[in-house]
Design a protein around this motif. Structure first.
Motif, mmCIF file in Angstrom:
data_model
loop_
_atom_site.group_PDB
_atom_site.id
_atom_site.type_symbol
_atom_site.label_atom_id
_atom_site.label_comp_id
_atom_site.label_asym_id
_atom_site.label_seq_id
_atom_site.Cartn_x
_atom_site.Cartn_y
_atom_site.Cartn_z
ATOM 1 N N SER A 691 0.806 -1.235 -0.251
ATOM 2 C CA SER A 691 0.246 0.114 -0.079
ATOM 3 C C SER A 691 0.893 1.302 -0.106
ATOM 4 O O SER A 691 1.851 1.336 0.343
ATOM 5 N N THR A 693 0.441 3.875 1.795
ATOM 6 C CA THR A 693 0.688 4.273 3.231
ATOM 7 C C THR A 693 1.879 3.447 3.655
ATOM 8 O O THR A 693 2.250 3.759 4.833
ATOM 9 N N GLN A 694 2.520 2.480 3.347
ATOM 10 C CA GLN A 694 3.524 1.816 4.004
ATOM 11 C C GLN A 694 4.770 2.239 3.628
ATOM 12 O O GLN A 694 5.189 2.644 2.460
#
Length: 1192
Positions: A691, A693-694
């Protein structure tokens, strides 16, 4: 304290019946306007306009300037008092007064001292109408004294003890600004542990070894004189317990030791203020500053609360690491108890500060100037508040009213002076003094008694231009005493305007709240009082508003592309707008990438800095409008960076990275790729995705791979370029965890078995020394497995095997570490050989003239000696039953897959003799052929005649010639000829049938109509039925008599009289055409075309020059389809039907296949003579144009 001082300038409202001057806008009635028209005959008491501050601190190095400016009519004179007595400036050569002003200039730069002129000064401005006074101006020179000399001992402390370093700066004027620095003039760092108090001392909640230094210096900065004074440096040493004892013994004689106990952890105690309670007093409007500094270990944290209340949200601020609470614009409501709390892990301590807010006097209603006419009444009101309540005192012309000359029109009632029946002698300047112990206020307000008729000060015939639907303000600045009344009129005969529609302001201004187009016109302002009347005209025009009819729109563009903002403006025709584009409320960048034309702003090669808000502003002299849109510049993300490998295991590693800039489009995911530098250097493979966001990923790795990783970011625009590669990571070798795939066993010869597989790649080898263990045995035998280990190859050949025998095969990977898991066995076969037996009992069933069904018995599977692929039928045409001629025709082949026992043969030639045989097929090839079987196809319908021609046309006859059908498909029995005439309107006449013997190829039709077109339909027949037809059209020749008449007409046309007649007729026709054209333009219609079509002569047709035949006769505007029959194309080609049983619909050549029910799924093989297609002609009639073109 009661002081005779003057106030700051205020805006005052009128008294009871004042004379007020209104200019173009509302103006407080402070004075009589010094208009050029009024200066000659109007007087005004003095008014102080500028003065020095009450507390006036001067720089002793510069001349002293004490300001006092005033206005009045006649101009006022000035005088000064110093310390309450008259200050005679003429006796002091250093003191001068500016011409036309009361400002004093004391020249101390050449000689004299500032201290000599220290004192309280007050200015008086006086003319015949009264005297105004200034505030008491306290003049003091600034002071920046030096520190007193003192001997400072070195300080030695144990780690953790508290400390206060005193500053005690000298008292200066104004007070100094305190700060602590070192010898290098660098500010000492401060924190929750170390901070400076409001009194300038430096507080340590606990000391640390890094606090040790010899240059703690307190500095005092005196801003007024721009000087800085410094204290002697203080030395501090922080030591441990063991060092402390030695230091005391060696230096006790010349050091100061703070604290006897070592600094252990302890709860907080306050360093300032002392005790649990204290008091604080502050004046209204100032900044309230409350301070609490605590010591303790660990360092205490300070919290603030207000008892029985909350801290004001918008006026509360914290300073000095929350050790100082500040409340701005403090008022009486802020009085109360404030509590500071110091807390650490060992406890808490409280201190309560009781705050009282006092107030110097402040105005509630300051007295305002009065302009009265003789006999009028008025009041002066002076109201002030403070804590404590201020005392109100009145002065007149600078003298207390109690000792001033008596005025019968004046009556004093506390804070109010009431005037009644004033006279000109009542003019004076009154001072109101409001004072308490914290300060004073003083305000001057004059009473000016005047008798003046109305005067209008606004210029005549001013043109006002106003935007529609907005307020219109028409000015009428006036003056008069008594106060004039104002009336407004519109036009020359209008009545007075009233406030139901209009707003009449006290300053004379007429307001039209919502101006409309009908508000345009001339307006008259009339001012009246008992002494006279004055009027003035102004003009009003209403303009259409400027509007943006096409606003710029929000845009999201990719970096490097182009964006355009549109802004279309509609405005009043008499106003010329200026269009300006702004970026983020500022000017556009000075960059050639930005271009502006009439309606558009275009930005090319957009960059990140171009993002922001773009505003289109359209301005006229009367109004302005604007519209804004945001530009968001996006792009693919910048690549991630700072790749790091952690948690390195044999088969796993954690990869972390720092994302690059997302370029205004959020990152949706990260793509991780790896490179195997050992086996496939330079080739990157997909590892995984995570993702957006990682920023970390746990990766599963394979053994014996030299990994490098890179990361790409992806957003809605696209994918970033790859990041820089990470460091390399070599995993340990291990046995293979998988075996080769695609294992097969197929023989290439009857006595071998070829074992093949897809080898593992280097990534899958898991270690060095990759090899394969190949094992095999017969499936149906009891033999043991035969195995061999081979190098990293993909094939192994087993020789000497029986023909087409099933084998079980295994291929297992191994390397230097060990073997892969045991593989599953797959089945293969040794090599095939040609089949040995031909199919038997071949039977043929003729379905129709083009289709036959073939049956056979299957061969034994053992005789196939390989994988049965199907059966193959060879068939060919042996001879024709009609012509009995023998010629070689190449054989055709159809293949039927699987163990089929029948198949269909499509596309056969009717009335023909065929021969076929059947063979079985395996992977090696074909077996022997079966015995040839012959069969006959029955008779069918013939194809169309090969050609049809019409020759030798005469006046009443046509001759037809033709060639027989190329495919008679049987014995021809006769021909059928059908024909019908075509009239001039393309309609078909009656149809005539004619039978012609089969042995004929020519036929003549007699008794036809001359000059007539005929359509012919011609086809052959067998005993089965009629074949496809061929069509043709032809025309009989023209009557010779009519041709002779036409020749004579040509001769007549060469005569002169005839030419003249034709010219006259042409002129007449031209006139008629002109008349028709005129009438048509007027709406008339002449159906000439319809009449011409109705009376057309069918015999008059154009002729071709080459052969005398008739040319095209169709009307291009009136194509009518034939009612019956069809026409041949213009190239005289004959369209024929396709065969109903075309082989193309069934076969696939050599590999042609049929389903079990005989439907075709195969294809032909070999070359085949192309035969003409057969088929019925279309029944649709072609256009006559094509029909005529075909007749040559």
């Amino acid at each position: 304290m009661q002081l005779k001082i003057m106030p700051k300038k205020k805006h005052f409202s009128a008294g009871r019946v004042p004379l007020i001057l209104f200019l173009c806008q509302m103006i407080s009635a402070l004075d009589v306007p010094l208009d050029s028209k009024l200066l000659g005959d109007l007087v005004q008491p003095p008014t102080i306009t500028q003065q020095s501050p009450k507390d006036y601190i001067i720089d002793p190095r510069e001349n002293i300037v004490i300001q006092c400016e005033a206005k009045g009519k006649p101009p006022p004179s000035f005088s000064w008092t110093r310390n309450g007595t008259h200050f005679d400036i003429d006796k002091d050569p250093l003191v001068t007064m500016k011409p036309g002003s009361g400002t004093l200039v004391i020249n101390i730069m050449s000689e004299g001292k500032a201290e000599t002129y220290e004192g309280v000064y007050q200015c008086t401005a006086r003319n015949e109408r009264g005297a105004a006074i200034s505030n008491n101006i306290v003049v003091r020179p600034s002071r920046s004294p030096l520190w007193t000399k003192e001997r400072l001992e070195s300080i030695i402390l144990h780690n953790g003890q508290s400390l206060v370093l005193p500053c005690r700066p000298p008292i200066g004027l104004p007070p100094a600004i305190i700060f602590w620095m070192d010898n290098s003039f660098q500010r000492l760092p401060q924190s929750e542990r170390v901070s400076q108090g409001l009194n300038g001392d430096l507080y340590f909640s606990n000391v640390l070894p890094e606090d040790t230094r010899e240059d703690y210096i307190c500095y005092a900065r005196f801003n007024h004189t721009q000087t800085i004074q410094q204290k002697q440096p203080i030395s501090l040493k922080v030591i441990s317990v063991d060092e402390l004892n030695d230091t005391i013994a060696a230096n006790l004689s010349d050091t100061e030791f703070y604290g006897a106990k070592p600094g252990k952890e302890r709860p907080p105690t306050f360093l300032t203020p002392q005790g649990t309670e204290s008091r604080k007093e502050e004046l209204r409007g100032n900044v309230l500053s409350l301070e609490c500094i605590a010591e303790g270990l660990p360092t205490p944290i300070i919290y603030w609360i207000k008892e029985d209340g909350t801290l004001p949200v918008n006026r509360t601020f914290y300073q000095n690491f929350k050790k100082t609470l500040q409340i701005t614009q403090v008022s009486e409501a802020d009085s109360g108890n404030y509590q500071c709390i110091a807390k650490n892990t060992l406890g808490a301590v409280h201190h309560t500060i009781s705050v009282t807010v006092k107030a110097a006097p402040y105005w509630i209603s300051a007295p305002q100037n009065l302009v009265l006419s003789p006999g009028e009444n008025g009041t002066l009101i002076c109201r002030a508040n403070g804590n404590p309540k201020p005392r109100i005192g009145w002065l007149t012309n600078g003298v207390p009213v109690e000792i001033a000359p008596d005025d019968p029109s004046r009556k004093i009632d506390g804070d109010t002076i009431i005037f009644s029946n004033v006279q000109e002698r009542s003019s004076a300047v009154y001072q109101c003094n409001a004072s308490n112990e914290y300060g004073y206020l003083l305000a001057n307000a004059f009473v000016n008694v005047l008798a003046e008729p109305p005067r209008i000060l606004t210029s005549a015939n001013i043109l006002y231009q106003v935007i529609a639907n907005r307020p219109a303000l028409l000015d009428c600045a006036f003056f008069g005493s008594p106060l004039p009344t104002i009336e407004w009129f519109k036009g020359t005969k209008g009545s007075a305007l009233h406030e139901d529609i209009y707003v009449l302001h006290d300053n004379g201004t007429l307001e039209i709240p919502v101006a409309q187009k009908d508000s345009t016109g001339t307006y008259t302002c009339v001012a009246r009082n008992k002494l006279g009347m004055a009027k003035n005209e102004v003009h009003l025009e209403i303009k259409d508003p400027t509007r943006i009819i096409k606003q710029p729109e929000y845009a999201v563009v990719q970096r490097g592309s182009k964006v355009s903002f549109e802004c279309k403006v509609k405005h009043d025709d008499t106003l010329i707008p200026t269009i300006m584009w702004l970026k983020d409320n500022g000017e556009l960048p000075n960059d050639e990438r930005f271009s502006v034309d009439k309606d558009h702003l275009v930005v090319t090669d957009v960059s990140d800095d171009d993002g922001g808000m773009y505003t289109c502003a359209a301005n006229t002299t009367l109004d302005s409008v604007s519209a804004s849109a945001v530009l968001r510049v996006v792009d693919v993300p910048n690549p991630p960076f700072d790749l790091e490998l952690t948690n390195q295991l044999d088969k796993g590693v954690q990869l972390s990275w720092t994302p690059g800039d997302d370029n205004n489009s959020p990152i949706t995911k990260f793509i991780i790729e790896y490179e195997d530098a050992m086996h496939e250097a330079g080739i990157w493979h997909h590892q995984t995705e995570v993702s957006g966001t990682q920023t970390t990923a746990q990766l599963t790795l394979s053994p014996y791979v030299n990994y490098s990783f890179r990361v790409m970011a992806e957003n809605s625009i696209g994918r970033s370029v790859p990041s820089e590669a990470s460091e390399q990571y070599l995993t340990k070798a291990a046995e293979p965890d998988q075996n080769p795939t695609a294992v097969e066993g197929l023989g290439t010869e009857p006595d071998n078995l070829v074992i093949t597989w897809k080898p593992l790649n280097g990534f899958e080898s898991n270690g060095p020394g990759l090899q394969y263990k190949v094992s095999w045995r017969q499936k149906d035998g009891d033999d043991e497995w035969t195995s061999v280990v081979v190098a990293n190859v993909s094939k192994y050949i087993v020789s000497g095997t029986p023909t087409f025998v099933p084998y079980l095969i295994k291929v297992q990977a191994l390397n230097d570490v060990g073997f892969a898991p045991e593989p599953a066995a797959v089945m293969g076969h040794s090599g095939e050989d040609l089949p040995m037996v031909a199919p038997g009992n071949v039977r043929v069933n003729v379905v129709n003239s083009t289709l036959a069904e073939v049956h056979w018995d299957p061969v034994p599977l053992k005789s196939v000696r390989g994988h049965l692929q199907g059966y193959r039928i060879y068939y060919w045409k042996a001879q024709s039953s009609s012509k009995r001629n023998r010629r070689h025709i190449e054989k055709k082949i159809l293949t039927f897959q699987g163990n089929k026992t029948h198949g269909m043969l499509p596309g056969l030639q009717p009335y023909s003799h065929y021969v076929l045989n059947v063979r079985v097929v395996n992977g090696k090839g074909e077996g022997p052929a079966s015995t040839d079987r012959g069969f006959h196809t029955p008779e069918g319908v013939p194809s169309a005649p090969s050609s049809l021609k019409i020759v030798n046309p005469t006046l009443d006859s046509l001759t037809l010639e033709w060639d027989p059908p190329s495919h008679p498909n049987g014995v021809l029995t006769e021909y059928t000829l059908r024909y019908q005439p075509i009239n001039s309107t393309h309609e078909l006449g009656p149809l005539v049938d004619l039978k012609i013997p089969a042995n004929k190829t020519r036929w003549t039709l007699n008794h036809l109509n001359f000059s007539t077109r005929y359509k012919f339909y011609f086809y052959a027949q067998t005993s089965v039925g009629s074949g496809s037809q061929i069509t043709e059209e032809a025309i009989t020749t023209v009557d010779e008599g009519k041709l002779a008449m036409a020749s004579r007409q040509v001769d007549i046309a060469t005569q002169g009289w005839f030419i003249g007649l034709m010219c006259a007729v042409a002129l007449l026709i031209l006139i008629l055409l002109i008349v028709c054209f005129i009438r048509r333009n007027k709406g008339g219609k002449y159906p000439v075309k319809e009449k011409e079509d109705a009376h057309a002569d069918p015999e008059i047709q154009p002729m071709k020059e080459d052969d005398g035949t008739f040319g095209e006769y169709s009307d291009a505007e009136d194509h009518k389809p034939l009612k019956k029959g069809s026409r041949t194309p213009s190239d005289r080609t004959v369209k024929k039907e396709d065969s109903d049983d075309s082989l193309v619909d069934y076969g696939e050549g050599v590999n042609g296949q049929f389903n079990e029910d005989g439907s075709f799924i195969g294809q032909y093989s070999g070359k085949k003579e192309k035969e003409p297609a057969e088929g019925n002609e279309s029944s649709e009639a072609p256009s006559p144009v094509n029909a005529m073109n075909s007749f040559v």
